[in-house]
Design an enzyme around this catalytic site. Structure first.
Site, PDB file in Angstrom:
ATOM      1  CG  HIS A 145      -2.139  -1.133   0.958  1.00 40.22           C
ATOM      2  ND1 HIS A 145      -3.200  -0.547   0.486  1.00 40.22           N
ATOM      3  CD2 HIS A 145      -2.103  -2.326   1.211  1.00 40.22           C
ATOM      4  CE1 HIS A 145      -3.931  -1.748   0.558  1.00 40.22           C
ATOM      5  NE2 HIS A 145      -3.320  -2.841   0.817  1.00 40.22           N
ATOM      6  NE  ARG A 167      -1.206   7.477   8.937  1.00 42.32           N
ATOM      7  CZ  ARG A 167       0.075   7.501   8.882  1.00 42.32           C
ATOM      8  NH1 ARG A 167       0.790   7.805  10.244  1.00 42.32           N
ATOM      9  NH2 ARG A 167       0.819   7.371   7.845  1.00 42.32           N
ATOM     10  CG  ASP A 215       0.284   9.437   0.352  1.00 38.25           C
ATOM     11  OD1 ASP A 215       0.253   8.413   0.949  1.00 38.25           O
ATOM     12  OD2 ASP A 215      -0.656  10.604   0.722  1.00 38.25           O
ATOM     13  CG  LEU A 223      -7.131   5.806  -0.184  1.00 38.05           C
ATOM     14  CD1 LEU A 223      -7.883   4.649   1.037  1.00 38.05           C
ATOM     15  CD2 LEU A 223      -7.544   5.159  -1.760  1.00 38.05           C
TER      16      LEU A 223
HETATM   17  C1  GDG Z   1      -1.798   3.864   2.881  1.00 40.10           C
HETATM   18  C2  GDG Z   1      -0.875   4.640   2.394  1.00 40.10           C
HETATM   19  C3  GDG Z   1      -2.582   4.741   0.463  1.00 40.10           C
HETATM   20  C4  GDG Z   1      -8.686  10.841   7.529  1.00 40.10           C
HETATM   21  N1  GDG Z   1      -8.907  11.568   8.454  1.00 40.10           N
HETATM   22  C5  GDG Z   1     -10.087  11.056   8.946  1.00 40.10           C
HETATM   23  C6  GDG Z   1     -10.541   9.926   8.224  1.00 40.10           C
HETATM   24  N2  GDG Z   1      -9.556   9.706   7.332  1.00 40.10           N
HETATM   25  C7  GDG Z   1      -9.373   8.574   6.392  1.00 40.10           C
HETATM   26  C8  GDG Z   1      -9.554   9.098   5.017  1.00 40.10           C
HETATM   27  C9  GDG Z   1      -8.778   8.096   4.125  1.00 40.10           C
HETATM   28  C10 GDG Z   1      -8.031   7.697   5.213  1.00 40.10           C
HETATM   29  O1  GDG Z   1      -8.366   7.840   6.224  1.00 40.10           O
HETATM   30  C11 GDG Z   1      -6.519   7.983   4.877  1.00 40.10           C
HETATM   31  O2  GDG Z   1      -6.015   7.217   3.691  1.00 40.10           O
HETATM   32  P1  GDG Z   1      -4.642   7.657   2.885  1.00 40.10           P
HETATM   33  O3  GDG Z   1      -4.680   6.790   1.614  1.00 40.10           O
HETATM   34  O4  GDG Z   1      -4.577   8.854   2.644  1.00 40.10           O
HETATM   35  O5  GDG Z   1      -3.684   7.070   3.857  1.00 40.10           O
HETATM   36  P2  GDG Z   1      -3.186   5.899   4.748  1.00 40.10           P
HETATM   37  O6  GDG Z   1      -4.513   5.170   5.335  1.00 40.10           O
HETATM   38  O7  GDG Z   1      -2.176   6.295   5.772  1.00 40.10           O
HETATM   39  O8  GDG Z   1      -2.606   4.607   3.774  1.00 40.10           O
HETATM   40  C12 GDG Z   1      -1.686   5.310   1.257  1.00 40.10           C
HETATM   41  C13 GDG Z   1      -3.581   3.763   1.231  1.00 40.10           C
HETATM   42  O9  GDG Z   1      -2.478   2.870   2.118  1.00 40.10           O
HETATM   43  C14 GDG Z   1      -4.505   2.756   0.471  1.00 40.10           C
HETATM   44  O10 GDG Z   1      -3.615   1.781  -0.134  1.00 40.10           O
HETATM   45  O11 GDG Z   1      -3.562   5.366  -0.449  1.00 40.10           O
HETATM   46  O12 GDG Z   1      -0.749   6.181   0.418  1.00 40.10           O
HETATM   47  O13 GDG Z   1      -0.153   5.509   2.897  1.00 40.10           O
HETATM   48  O14 GDG Z   1      -9.997   7.271   3.624  1.00 40.10           O
HETATM   49  O15 GDG Z   1     -10.884   9.516   4.559  1.00 40.10           O
HETATM   50  N3  GDG Z   1     -11.737   9.217   8.502  1.00 40.10           N
HETATM   51  C15 GDG Z   1     -12.545   9.874   9.327  1.00 40.10           C
HETATM   52  N4  GDG Z   1     -12.167  10.713  10.154  1.00 40.10           N
HETATM   53  C16 GDG Z   1     -10.983  11.707   9.972  1.00 40.10           C
HETATM   54  O16 GDG Z   1     -10.842  12.370  10.735  1.00 40.10           O
HETATM   55  N5  GDG Z   1     -13.668   8.876   9.517  1.00 40.10           N
END
Ligand code: GDG
Length: 728
Positions: free
Chosen positions: A169, A277, A376, A380
């Site tokens: 990921h 994050r 990144d 998402l």
């Molecule tokens: C890894 C990789 C890759 C955030 N703040 C809140 C909240 N979120 C949710 C967002 C989104 C998720 O968290 C963050 O997703 P990302 O893709 O940005 O990052 P990671 O989860 O660290 O992920 C990344 C991912 O894996 C998938 O393969 O995209 O590059 O680092 O869904 O909406 N959700 C809620 N409250 C918040 O305050 N409910």
């Protein structure tokens, strides 16, 4: 009676899609709403399928563990229990202080600590033990992410034939970064336990293949890696979101009610939204500095534009994260201190998380979503923003260092290190007219609707099963003494044996001058020995004149130019001419799969051929897919008489009706009474012959062990030895 062994899918990730919260003596199990959990829900909740992982809390008593097991079992999950020390050394340590910074190009933060490494190995083994307790040989295992890089090989060691997929990921770094890790080779070999490895982008795939080749010394041919007699495949498969869910939440009454409430308190200013994050890879200070520059350079935005910045707390007791948090606090303080008015705050900063409906209201309210990570894997948040824009109004400023930028080329793409460019992109986004906003948004929404999370899961599982099928059909067994005797005695017993022999590389070695490879005395003696009893067909790519000349004294049939020319003993040469297009339907389906995974590509249909065009595909990806498509078609469809030709940005699949397979099939009809059939060959054209052979035929590949043939030998001398034994 032996029970029928079922086949199930086992998902494995560091964390289960559930969170245990201790409420006094009691344990509460809260489901996680993450994108991965939603997408994989369609798999792990079915039948006997199961998701294995850490439930998110360190449990202290056997009773707690038993309760957890029981509760999770009802939800098709099984826990891997970790101790506090495991979490500290394997998770916080090796995963997050060694791999995470290295994979995100923050090597100055990477800790190379032997204790972390030992714990990482031990916990990966814990996961392996748990899988092995649950897995049957026919099961499919899908392992997720950087915390479990060693797991595929640990499982493979105990279950050599099981189907294992792996998805990373986060980015896979360039060889130049990855090589810095002291345990780089072990990590790569760990990953190579999988049959199919998926990455978010083509660049990640390319970096992985380059590290495998340069650090583990294992070459690859266009994404296919031959390792330990298994053909492994690595490919880009960008992860999508649950598009409909985000669109639905954006239309929900609770979201609208929140939007009205937030707007009333903020006022009508234009909003730039940032959600991350707390992590140094996200580029939060760089973004704040760019915003400060924007206000300085374009004072007309004062009191008109604000940032709404959500930073989700993460590891803020750990040194680097603590420093980052302090830096952000200082910057926000400085900018707000300098520019705030009583009626306006430049940065609305929240260091906490929000419920989904609040997030969705933020997405709706934002004029601009600013996603500017230094690095990144995918990201998402930018995809969720697009799905939430029901009126299609709004603009996305996106770092080209996020995997998502490869799909979202209609965003305003920036290099997060270029502050000047970021300032101008924010300005362009704020000033963009509605028509352009809607045009860009429509294109991006269409992409994300199509490549959604369910589609991603299906594509992954399909890829894995295709790779596994091809692998199983390509595994040959080295011809040992026992098999030699089996072949010999079957031959001796037969009354009407039929033997297909390729020439160059199979009966004779290679020479600089092709004409120098003419049969020698030993070869004539072997062939003449066989023809006393068997119908022998020399099936070669050679021209008919050469074959006719070389074998004019032998009682053999000849097939020349890979099946263009045919000649039975004592008859004249003739060719095959009938053409059909019945193969097209099946091949179109395969090509559709490639179109779905390769944005920009399309299919052209001609009378006797199909053409896959990739001129508009991302540079490099088209070439990689070509390699993959070519070999896929060769192995899956070549018994349908197709020729795969690579042209200028196209791959053409032609109905040639001409190949060794078709010729061999005709010859088998001619000798319908054959009670022993054998075929030997050394190159890809012989694969066509092997594939049309009946299941009881003895097919022998000269050279590698990757073939549709049943047996393999090392060289043409070994073919001669076998034939001599049959003659004896
Ligand atoms: C890894 C990789 C890759 C955030 N703040 C809140 C909240 N979120 C949710 C967002 C989104 C998720 O968290 C963050 O997703 P990302 O893709 O940005 O990052 P990671 O989860 O660290 O992920 C990344 C991912 O894996 C998938 O393969 O995209 O590059 O680092 O869904 O909406 N959700 C809620 N409250 C918040 O305050 N409910």
């Amino acid at each position: 009676m032996a029970a029928k062994q079922s086949s199930k899918t086992i998902i494995v990730s560091n964390r289960l899609p559930v969170r245990i919260v201790k409420e006094g003596e009691k344990l509460a199990f809260m489901p996680s709403e993450g994108g991965l959990a939603t997408g994989l829900g369609s798999i792990y909740k079915q039948g006997d399928n199961i998701w294995l992982g850490w439930p998110g809390a360190v449990l202290n008593t056997k009773a707690e563990e038993a309760q957890t097991k029981k509760e999770l079992k009802e939800q098709n999950m099984a826990p891997v229990f970790l101790t506090e020390q495991d979490i500290e050394l394997y998770y916080e340590g090796f995963s997050n202080e060694t791999l995470w910074p290295n994979f995100h190009y923050f090597n100055q933060f990477s800790e190379f600590n032997h204790e972390y490494w030992e714990a990482y190995k031990a916990v990966n083994q814990k996961f392996a033990d748990q899988i092995l307790k649950n897995a049957n040989p026919n099961d499919t295992i899908w392992i997720h992410d950087y915390q479990l890089l060693l797991l595929p090989a640990l499982v493979r060691a105990e279950r050599p034939d099981i189907s294992i997929g792996f998805f990373l990921h986060i980015p896979f770094p360039s060889y130049e970064s990855f090589r810095l890790l002291p345990w780089r080779r072990e990590l790569l070999l760990g990953m190579l336990g999988a049959d199919f490895l998926g990455f978010h982008t083509y660049d990640d795939t390319r970096h992985f293949l380059s590290s495998v080749s340069r650090l583990a010394g294992i070459g690859n041919e266009h994404g296919h890696i031959n390792y330990n007699n298994r053909q492994i495949m690595a490919d880009a498969l960008p992860m999508g979101i649950d598009y409909d869910k985000y669109a639905e939440v954006a239309a929900a009454p609770e979201t609208l009610e929140r939007e009205v409430r937030y707007r009333t308190s903020i006022g009508s200013e234009q909003l730039i939204l940032c959600i991350d994050r707390l992590d140094y890879s996200k580029g939060i200070p760089q973004r704040l500095k760019a915003f400060e520059k924007l206000l300085e350079r374009y004072p007309e935005y004062l009191e008109k534009v604000s940032i709404l910045m959500v930073v989700v707390p993460s590891r803020d007791q750990v040194g680097k994260y603590k420093e980052l948090k302090e830096e952000i606090d200082l910057l926000v303080g400085r900018i707000n201190g300098q520019y705030s008015r009583l009626s306006w705050t430049p940065i609305h900063y929240f260091y906490r998380s929000f419920p989904l409906h609040a997030l969705s209201a933020f997405y709706r309210m934002a004029h601009v979503c600013l996603v500017s990570p230094m690095r990144d894997g995918m990201n998402l948040v930018c995809k969720e923003f697009i799905a939430s824009k029901l009126d299609k109004k709004g603009a996305l400023v996106l770092s080209e260092m996020a995997g998502a930028s490869k799909e979202l080329s209609d965003a305003l793409l920036i290099n997060p290190n270029n502050r000047y460019q970021m300032v101008e992109a924010i300005r362009e986004a704020l000033e963009m007219d509605e028509k352009e906003q809607m045009q860009r948004m429509t294109v991006m929404q269409n992409t994300l609707k199509r490549y959604n999370i369910y589609n991603w899961v299906d594509l992954f599982m399909n890829r894995l099963s295709i790779v596994k099928k091809a692998q199983r059909s390509l595994t040959t067994k080295l011809l040992d003494d026992k098999s030699t005797n089996t072949v010999k005695s079957a031959y001796k017993k037969s009354k009407e044996p039929l033997i297909f022999l390729d020439y160059d590389g199979t009966l004779q070695g290679f020479y600089g001058d092709p004409q120098a490879a003419k049969p020698d005395a030993e070869l004539y003696s072997i062939v003449n020995g066989l023809t006393k009893k068997a119908n022998v067909i020399i099936i070669s790519g050679r021209d008919k004149t050469t074959l006719g000349e070389w074998f004019k004294e032998c009682k053999v049939d000849l097939i020349g130019e890979h099946g263009v020319w045919l000649k039975a003993y004592k008859e004249d040469w003739h060719t095959i001419t009938n053409l059909t297009d019945t193969w097209k339907e099946a091949i179109s389906e395969v090509l559709d799969g490639y179109v779905a995974r390769t944005p920009g590509s399309f299919i052209e249909e001609k009378d006797y051929s199909l053409v896959w065009h990739y001129r508009k595909v991302e540079t490099g990806l088209g070439e990689l897919r070509t390699r993959e498509l070519t070999s896929h078609l060769k192995y899956l469809a070549s018994n349908q008489n197709l020729q795969v030709l690579e042209g200028d940005m196209v791959v053409e699949i032609k109905s040639t009706e001409i190949n060794k397979g078709r010729a061999a099939r005709n010859w088998m009809k001619r000798y319908e009474g054959a009670d022993f059939i054998m075929a030997a060959g050394d190159d890809w054209t012989d694969e066509d012959t092997f594939k049309v052979m009946p299941s009881d035929a003895y097919t022998i590949k000269v050279g590698s062990s990757n073939s549709a043939a049943k047996f393999s030998v090392n060289n043409y001398e070994e073919v001669r030895e076998l034939l001599k034994k049959m003659n004896s």
